[in-house]
Design a protein around this motif. Sequence first.
Motif, PDB file in Angstrom:
ATOM      1  N   GLY A  34       0.996  -0.916  -0.056  1.00  0.00           N
ATOM      2  CA  GLY A  34      -0.033  -0.065   0.126  1.00  0.00           C
ATOM      3  C   GLY A  34       0.800   1.265  -0.151  1.00  0.00           C
ATOM      4  O   GLY A  34       2.215   1.269   0.199  1.00  0.00           O
ATOM      5  N   GLN A 107      -6.210   6.475  -4.990  1.00  0.00           N
ATOM      6  CA  GLN A 107      -5.650   6.081  -6.351  1.00  0.00           C
ATOM      7  C   GLN A 107      -4.953   4.752  -6.353  1.00  0.00           C
ATOM      8  O   GLN A 107      -4.289   4.516  -5.247  1.00  0.00           O
ATOM      9  N   ARG A 108      -5.067   4.056  -7.495  1.00  0.00           N
ATOM     10  CA  ARG A 108      -4.285   2.828  -7.540  1.00  0.00           C
ATOM     11  C   ARG A 108      -3.172   3.230  -8.482  1.00  0.00           C
ATOM     12  O   ARG A 108      -3.240   3.396  -9.206  1.00  0.00           O
ATOM     13  N   GLN A 124       0.233  -4.018  -7.370  1.00  0.00           N
ATOM     14  CA  GLN A 124      -0.684  -2.575  -7.404  1.00  0.00           C
ATOM     15  C   GLN A 124      -0.841  -2.186  -5.931  1.00  0.00           C
ATOM     16  O   GLN A 124      -0.845  -2.904  -4.872  1.00  0.00           O
ATOM     17  N   VAL A 126      -2.663   0.793  -3.244  1.00  0.00           N
ATOM     18  CA  VAL A 126      -3.507   1.808  -2.937  1.00  0.00           C
ATOM     19  C   VAL A 126      -3.016   2.883  -2.148  1.00  0.00           C
ATOM     20  O   VAL A 126      -2.701   2.596  -1.150  1.00  0.00           O
TER      21      VAL A 126
END
Length: 129
Positions: A34, A107-108, A124, A126
């Motif tokens: 994250g 936002q990713r 990915q 976040v």
Amino acid sequence: MKRPARMLALSALLAGLLGGFLGTGQAAPAAQLGLRLSYGGALLQGQVRGAPHDALTGVWSTVGRARLLRCAPRCVTTAALPLSGTLMLGSGSAYRVVLGGKFRPGQRVMLTLRLRSGQTLNAQAVVTR
């Protein structure tokens, strides 16, 4: 008759080689990440798992390359972060990864992590506050 026997022998050899490479007992690298907003960018937090004697040598996002930091007792830029099985990242850990740029909560962000072993890992993250 010789051609099918040759193909069978070749496929058995190939299967043996692949089994030797894949059956080494090493887990494929994985990451649970994250991003936490910070002044002028974001701090990567989470964990990266890989081979015990591997290292994280680079992290990239759409914004650019991240800085790898060793924070003991002060934070200094380093070329690699040792994995030793699992690498914990965050504000309280000895190793940190920071990205410069503008991010917004929710936002990713796609990240590419490069390991010393030559493997790359796409993850990915976040963005949170």
